[in-house]
Motif scaffolding. Structure first.
Motif, PDB file in Angstrom:
ATOM      1  N   GLN A  15       1.008  -1.265   0.035  1.00  0.00           N
ATOM      2  CA  GLN A  15      -0.015   0.068  -0.014  1.00  0.00           C
ATOM      3  C   GLN A  15       0.754   1.284  -0.007  1.00  0.00           C
ATOM      4  O   GLN A  15       0.516   2.200  -0.526  1.00  0.00           O
ATOM      5  N   ALA A  53      -1.539   6.556   6.426  1.00  0.00           N
ATOM      6  CA  ALA A  53      -2.985   6.190   6.556  1.00  0.00           C
ATOM      7  C   ALA A  53      -3.540   4.993   6.188  1.00  0.00           C
ATOM      8  O   ALA A  53      -4.143   4.389   6.485  1.00  0.00           O
ATOM      9  N   VAL A  54      -2.781   4.230   4.882  1.00  0.00           N
ATOM     10  CA  VAL A  54      -3.177   3.243   4.263  1.00  0.00           C
ATOM     11  C   VAL A  54      -2.475   2.042   4.593  1.00  0.00           C
ATOM     12  O   VAL A  54      -3.024   0.938   4.355  1.00  0.00           O
ATOM     13  N   PRO A  56      -1.905  -1.120   6.359  1.00  0.00           N
ATOM     14  CA  PRO A  56      -2.669  -2.070   7.137  1.00  0.00           C
ATOM     15  C   PRO A  56      -1.888  -2.504   8.184  1.00  0.00           C
ATOM     16  O   PRO A  56      -2.581  -3.461   9.134  1.00  0.00           O
TER      17      PRO A  56
ATOM     18  N   ARG B 280      -8.633  -5.333   6.475  1.00  0.00           N
ATOM     19  CA  ARG B 280      -8.206  -4.216   7.283  1.00  0.00           C
ATOM     20  C   ARG B 280      -7.925  -3.104   6.234  1.00  0.00           C
ATOM     21  O   ARG B 280      -7.920  -2.208   6.933  1.00  0.00           O
ATOM     22  N   THR B 281      -7.289  -3.208   5.097  1.00  0.00           N
ATOM     23  CA  THR B 281      -7.082  -2.156   4.104  1.00  0.00           C
ATOM     24  C   THR B 281      -8.249  -1.413   4.004  1.00  0.00           C
ATOM     25  O   THR B 281      -8.276  -0.022   3.679  1.00  0.00           O
ATOM     26  N   ALA B 284      -9.182   1.279   6.701  1.00  0.00           N
ATOM     27  CA  ALA B 284      -8.623   2.532   6.592  1.00  0.00           C
ATOM     28  C   ALA B 284      -9.184   3.294   5.310  1.00  0.00           C
ATOM     29  O   ALA B 284      -9.429   4.562   5.390  1.00  0.00           O
ATOM     30  N   GLU B 285      -9.058   2.616   3.938  1.00  0.00           N
ATOM     31  CA  GLU B 285      -9.326   3.415   2.852  1.00  0.00           C
ATOM     32  C   GLU B 285     -10.658   3.955   2.789  1.00  0.00           C
ATOM     33  O   GLU B 285     -11.089   5.480   2.563  1.00  0.00           O
ATOM     34  N   TYR B 309      -8.336  -5.578  -0.918  1.00  0.00           N
ATOM     35  CA  TYR B 309      -7.266  -6.197  -0.860  1.00  0.00           C
ATOM     36  C   TYR B 309      -7.104  -7.001   0.587  1.00  0.00           C
ATOM     37  O   TYR B 309      -7.692  -6.464   1.453  1.00  0.00           O
ATOM     38  N   TRP B 311      -4.814 -10.240   2.837  1.00  0.00           N
ATOM     39  CA  TRP B 311      -3.816 -10.878   3.216  1.00  0.00           C
ATOM     40  C   TRP B 311      -4.235 -11.819   4.382  1.00  0.00           C
ATOM     41  O   TRP B 311      -4.925 -11.480   5.180  1.00  0.00           O
ATOM     42  N   GLN B 320      -2.426 -13.450  -0.722  1.00  0.00           N
ATOM     43  CA  GLN B 320      -2.848 -12.136  -0.794  1.00  0.00           C
ATOM     44  C   GLN B 320      -3.789 -12.309  -1.840  1.00  0.00           C
ATOM     45  O   GLN B 320      -3.913 -13.009  -2.978  1.00  0.00           O
ATOM     46  N   TYR B 322      -6.556  -9.646  -4.255  1.00  0.00           N
ATOM     47  CA  TYR B 322      -6.931  -8.463  -4.899  1.00  0.00           C
ATOM     48  C   TYR B 322      -8.405  -8.521  -5.418  1.00  0.00           C
ATOM     49  O   TYR B 322      -8.522  -9.578  -6.191  1.00  0.00           O
ATOM     50  N   ARG B 367       1.247  -6.764  -8.120  1.00  0.00           N
ATOM     51  CA  ARG B 367       0.574  -5.493  -8.278  1.00  0.00           C
ATOM     52  C   ARG B 367       0.145  -5.181  -9.948  1.00  0.00           C
ATOM     53  O   ARG B 367      -1.006  -4.373 -10.069  1.00  0.00           O
ATOM     54  N   ARG B 370      -3.200  -6.250 -10.218  1.00  0.00           N
ATOM     55  CA  ARG B 370      -4.065  -5.118  -9.297  1.00  0.00           C
ATOM     56  C   ARG B 370      -4.392  -4.190 -10.199  1.00  0.00           C
ATOM     57  O   ARG B 370      -5.701  -3.856 -10.423  1.00  0.00           O
TER      58      ARG B 370
END
Ligand SMILES: Cc1cc2nc3c(=O)[nH]c(=O)nc-3n(C[C@H](O)[C@H](O)[C@H](O)COP(=O)(O)OP(=O)(O)OC[C@H]3O[C@@H](n4cnc5c(N)ncnc54)[C@H](O)[C@@H]3O)c2cc1C
Ligand code: SF4
Lengths: 65, 391
Positions: A15, A53-54, A56, B280-281, B284-285, B309, B311, B320, B322, B367, B370
């Motif tokens: 991230q 911030a991103v 995890p 988890r990601t 936050a996003e 995303y 993991w 992992q 996506y 990536r 992704r």
């Protein structure tokens, strides 16, 4: 500004690399983050904040001065 | 005001400050602890590698710098949309101008499981860890990612582990049968007992009782059978609740009320569908996106259109993923080899590439996939013919 990376916490999500490619990279073998510059220029402040911030794993800290 | 003081709530609060909001910012959370991280609970905390000192999401100083009205250890019990107030468990009412709901999920339970463990909070993890002594018999009900991670850690601690799973192949509904098989083989290799196609009727003194009456004995039982969104406190609020707090593509549930994280069901325009994500990601996003939209002028708001995303760590495997795997029409291995446990599997839904799952692959390779998902790539262009179809 100074950036701190807590390597043992990193979960290799990538991230930070997407948020701040000039400041972070990932190791090829296990994906753990690499800090490319500990003192990035002010122009990268927003990118670094986004990375903090991103992330995890809460592995990145920005120490502003 | 932000209700729910964890990953999504903290991200929302930080973003509100970062974007210049300098009014009163109240963060309400029913857990007594300062916001901490959950993924390590089933990994480094359960194994004992980490102490609880490594868990806070932010150092105290950074949390203080946000200038929050932080109310920990108290639950929100109701919401009055017309008055714009939130009721707290002590009977008080707090007014708000804008509200972000980040109350997450709580574990689903089974009949009779009062004495059984669940794994959601720090206190849950510490209680389970204390019981995981070498030679003890642990039954894990549910072989999803959470149950599988806990089983892997318990095995390393010398615990005799039995995983019970109702589906014929664990995780098959999410990742597909072939990939699901590969993922569960890692348990079998280590001598963890995996019983599939079994339904647990109830937890008992001796262990668990299956639907057919058989009793599987255990010293400790961990129930990991999914979760329920933390929306009870919104029941009579007038907001639409249906497997999560229902929001539009801006993460807005009602004027001035937004939601983010595990509790939020919103319309993701990238996939053209409503979803609720327990990753988890995303917490936050989405917390960041909800905060920005709350502050933005109505025509400056941005739809929240992420590539999810996720993991998971089990033994020496890092998985992992996506995008969206669930509900796929086809799975194809596009790089590496399933048998070697180094691969990328691609998921097709309709005509699109909607997800990938990778095990043991270099980050740059993953990536690139992704990016393809984020760009809405057509399956036929993204996935060269010649991949090996894996049902
Ligand atoms: C053991 C474990 C392992 C995990 N591992 C992974 C992983 O490897 N990878 C991954 O991507 N994700 C993982 N996850 C998922 C990830 O942790 C969650 O997606 C994330 O924590 C969601 O954050 P959230 O803030 O939306 O919700 P939560 O973290 O659930 O936070 C919600 C908070 O609100 C509080 N609350 C609820 N109701 C009220 C109320 N009425 N009033 C006040 N407060 C309230 C709750 O107590 C909680 O503190 C894991 C989760 C667990 C439990
Ligand atoms: S965002 Fe965090 S966890 Fe992900 S690679 Fe960067 S430092 Fe590691």
């Amino acid at each position: 500004m100074r950036v701190e990376l807590d390597v043992p916490k990193c979960v290799a999500s990538g991230q930070c690399v997407m948020a701040a490619p000039d400041v972070f990279d990932q190791r090829d073998d296990d994906g753990v983050a690499i800090l490319l510059q500990e003192h990035p220029g002010e122009e990268l402040l927003d990118d670094v904040r986004e990375a903090v911030a991103v992330c995890p794993a809460a592995a990145i800290r920005l120490v502003e001065r | 005001m932000v209700v729910g003081a964890s990953a999504a709530g903290l991200a929302a609060a930080e973003t509100l400050r970062r974007e210049g909001f300098d009014g009163t910012l109240t963060l309400v959370g029913d857990e007594p602890h300062a916001p901490y991280d959950r993924p390590p609970l089933s990994k480094q905390v359960l194994s004992g590698e980490w102490t609880t000192r490594q868990l806070p999401l932010r150092p105290c100083a950074d949390l203080d710098a946000l200038g929050l009205d932080l109310r920990l250890g108290i639950a929100a019990t109701g919401l009055d949309l017309a008055d714009r107030t939130v009721r707290l468990a002590d009977g008080s009412r707090l007014p708000y101008d804008g509200l972000i709901v980040t109350t997450g999920v709580r574990p689903r339970r089974l009949p009779g499981d009062g004495g059984a463990h669940v794994l959601r909070t720090l206190d849950d993890a510490l209680a389970l860890r204390e019981k995981l002594t070498p030679g003890c018999r642990l039954v894990v009900v549910g072989a999803g990612f959470l149950g599988a991670e806990a089983a892997a850690v318990a095995w390393r601690l010398g615990v005799h582990v039995t995983l019970l799973e109702p589906a014929p192949v664990p995780l098959a509904h999410a990742v597909g049968t072939e990939v699901g098989r590969v993922l569960c083989q890692v348990h079998l290799d280590r001598g963890v007992e995996l019983r599939t196609g079994v339904t647990v009727a109830e937890v008992t003194e001796e262990g668990v009782r299956l639907a057919d009456g058989e009793v599987v004995e255990a010293d400790e039982v961990l129930v990991a059978v999914g979760s329920l969104p933390g929306t009870e406190w919104l029941a009579d609020s007038g907001l639409t609740v249906g497997d999560g707090l229902v929001c539009d593509e801006y993460c807005e549930a009602a004027p001035g009320v937004y939601a983010a994280g595990d509790v939020a069901r919103w319309h993701n325009p990238l996939f053209g569908t409503s979803m609720r994500i327990e990753h988890r990601t995303n917490a936050a996003e989405q917390g960041m996106a909800a905060a920005r939209n709350l502050l933005a002028a109505p025509d400056a708001r941005k739809p929240f259109a992420p590539v999810p995303y996720f993991w998971s760590d089990q033994y020496d495997l890092r998985i992992q993923a996506y995008g969206c795997l669930r509900g796929h029409d086809e799975v194809t291995v596009v790089e590496g080899d399933l048998g070697e446990r180094r691969f990328v599997a691609a998921y097709r839904t309709g005509e699109r590439l909607t997800g990938v799952l990778a095990v043991g692959m270099p980050p740059k390779a993953v990536r690139a996939w992704r990016r393809a998902i984020a760009g809405g790539a057509a399956w036929r262009e993204a996935v060269p013919a010649g991949g090996t179809e894996a049902a």
